[in-house]
Design an enzyme around this catalytic site. Sequence first.
Site, PDB file in Angstrom:
ATOM      1  CD1 TRP A 173      99.545  -3.620  62.651  1.00 30.59           C
ATOM      2  CD2 TRP A 173      99.246  -2.811  60.815  1.00 30.59           C
ATOM      3  NE1 TRP A 173     100.538  -3.944  61.790  1.00 30.59           N
ATOM      4  CE2 TRP A 173     100.406  -3.506  60.562  1.00 30.59           C
ATOM      5  CE3 TRP A 173      98.414  -2.466  59.621  1.00 30.59           C
ATOM      6  CZ2 TRP A 173     101.046  -3.375  59.369  1.00 30.59           C
ATOM      7  CZ3 TRP A 173      99.069  -2.377  58.283  1.00 30.59           C
ATOM      8  CH2 TRP A 173     100.402  -2.929  58.406  1.00 30.59           C
ATOM      9  CG  ASN A 204     103.235  -6.431  61.758  1.00 28.58           C
ATOM     10  OD1 ASN A 204     102.328  -5.857  62.541  1.00 28.58           O
ATOM     11  ND2 ASN A 204     104.326  -6.845  62.017  1.00 28.58           N
ATOM     12  CG  ASP A 205     105.666 -10.086  61.116  1.00 26.40           C
ATOM     13  OD1 ASP A 205     105.277  -9.510  60.197  1.00 26.40           O
ATOM     14  OD2 ASP A 205     106.904  -9.724  61.978  1.00 26.40           O
ATOM     15  CG  ASP A 227     111.535 -10.924  63.754  1.00 30.58           C
ATOM     16  OD1 ASP A 227     111.205 -10.377  64.421  1.00 30.58           O
ATOM     17  OD2 ASP A 227     112.081 -10.667  62.749  1.00 30.58           O
ATOM     18  CG  PHE A 268     109.453  -5.843  67.223  1.00 24.87           C
ATOM     19  CD1 PHE A 268     108.390  -5.059  67.790  1.00 24.87           C
ATOM     20  CD2 PHE A 268     110.425  -5.571  66.462  1.00 24.87           C
ATOM     21  CE1 PHE A 268     108.488  -3.630  67.459  1.00 24.87           C
ATOM     22  CE2 PHE A 268     110.263  -4.231  66.168  1.00 24.87           C
ATOM     23  CZ  PHE A 268     109.218  -3.264  66.569  1.00 24.87           C
ATOM     24  CB  SER A 269     107.883 -11.400  65.064  1.00 20.21           C
ATOM     25  OG  SER A 269     106.633 -11.010  64.331  1.00 20.21           O
ATOM     26  CD  GLU A 282     111.980  -7.101  58.823  1.00 24.28           C
ATOM     27  OE1 GLU A 282     111.781  -6.136  59.752  1.00 24.28           O
ATOM     28  OE2 GLU A 282     110.812  -7.405  58.112  1.00 24.28           O
ATOM     29  CD1 TRP A 341     104.039  -2.857  62.293  1.00 24.71           C
ATOM     30  CD2 TRP A 341     104.971  -0.870  63.187  1.00 24.71           C
ATOM     31  NE1 TRP A 341     105.104  -3.056  63.145  1.00 24.71           N
ATOM     32  CE2 TRP A 341     105.728  -2.058  63.460  1.00 24.71           C
ATOM     33  CE3 TRP A 341     105.264   0.390  63.324  1.00 24.71           C
ATOM     34  CZ2 TRP A 341     106.716  -1.889  64.306  1.00 24.71           C
ATOM     35  CZ3 TRP A 341     106.329   0.459  64.349  1.00 24.71           C
ATOM     36  CH2 TRP A 341     107.210  -0.630  64.741  1.00 24.71           C
TER      37      TRP A 341
END
Length: 506
Positions: A100, A102-103, A231, A159-160, A278, A127
């Site tokens: 998977w 994402n960002d 983030d 995380f991002s 976010e 996720w």
Amino acid sequence: MKIRIDGRYMLLPVSEHACKKKLILRDDAGKICVELDTRLSANSDFVLPYDMRDYIGKVMELNLEPEADFAPDFADETDDALLYAETWRPLAHFTSARGWINDPNGFVFYEGWYHLFFQHNPADTCWGNMHWGHAVSRDLCHWTQCEEALFPDETGTMFSGSAVVDDKNLTGLQENDHAPLLLYYTAAGNTNLMSREAGYTQRMAYSVDGGKTFKKYPGARVKEFAPGNRDPKIIWCEEIGCYVMAIYLCGSEFMLLHSDNLLDWTPVQRITLEGENECPDFYPLECEGRRYWVLMGAHDRYIVGHIEGRLFVPDQTIRPLHSGKSYAAQSCFGLADGRRVRFGWNRSGVSGVPFNCSMTTPQEMTLKKIDGALCLCAYPCAEFEVLRGEGVTGRDEVRLPGRAHDIVMTIPTDGRREIALFGLTMTLKNGRLSCQDSAISVSGRDGQAALRIVQDVHAVEVYAGQGESTMLIAHLSDALLKYVSCPGAEITVWPIDSIWQERAEG
Ligand code: FRU
């Protein structure tokens, strides 16, 4: 159960229809070293190889919660024979080889290469288990995936965040000719057993070997200001003469922090972005000879403002740019030509394959004055055109020669017009283009509106005019409906080559 890590990759047989299990590997001292939530199954849909490079040859204690009958196999290499040839593998949109995504994270131009990091779950196609995946490109279009950059640890899952090239060696980390490449990420504490009771802190990892490997810098760079704050996006601000970090706090609140040395950060300003949360992005753009700053959140709602003293001051209220499946876009650090280029996360999912989700087309951001307002535009970068094959032009309807296409259309704006594309229908009426639950404004000139459409096997991106508004629709293309049509429209279609072609050939 004790197992020996007998190869670089632990092979995880996964099925989308199995129950989630927690796989835990502990060292001699009982410390959790690897912890993965994954849908292990004896009837697997695919096998996901998990990188065990730090543990090869070690004997570890394996536990599964709930208990299950499973002992992993190991391999020294991944079996890539069937990769990138899957029916639903997007051609023109970046996907991870497996797992998977994402960002987009840490998007940076560094030593002649674009580096794109991304939120990655290497152990499943949903996720979870957030790592930072990594890919590199010379031309912004063709990508090669590298080894995993950041693994979860006792501070949290990864995380991002964003990247900075420390070309003045402000951190003092430089060891050779390579300027340190810094990755700022959120350690999301308490998202796994390893990080129980930790909060969300902003941390840094760095590379001194030209972006190949990364070490984590000790300690938090930014403490927790609000539960779940995350983030970090960093940019050099010429007007203030320091680096600025934008982070998401909670609700629709964001924060700007300043630093002179890229290590210590001082909070300076809290800002509310109505309707946002976010993944902030913050960058300068010029319009009609004036320099502005744009602050936006993950939904692509943005405020245009300027810097006054040490503060960001809004010039107008928040505006929308996008409607649909693009999320958490991040612009590139360090592009020498002054352009502002970004990727968004394309949330259009695909199932039954060893990967899930993708990035958007790389987009160039510009600021235009339209009807007195400063309007942010996103449009596919010029580089994207290298993927085009031979164009076909027609009126009303054009057959689609490939699996993915770059399409330019001019449509009369009177009445109600329907665009049919590989089985997807979009409707233009009264200056609104709508499709599924998305809609954008489309303004015409002399009774005609311009649309640019990037269609891929799993999604359709629409850019109105010069990109004043954009829409991304999830749609699996129906191969029995291989045409684009719109009565009265002038249409040009180019088939798009796979962004993986070079890798497959090379
Ligand atoms: C946005 C987001 C970020 C977070 C990351 C976790 O999609 O929720 O806020 O850092 O994804 O994967």
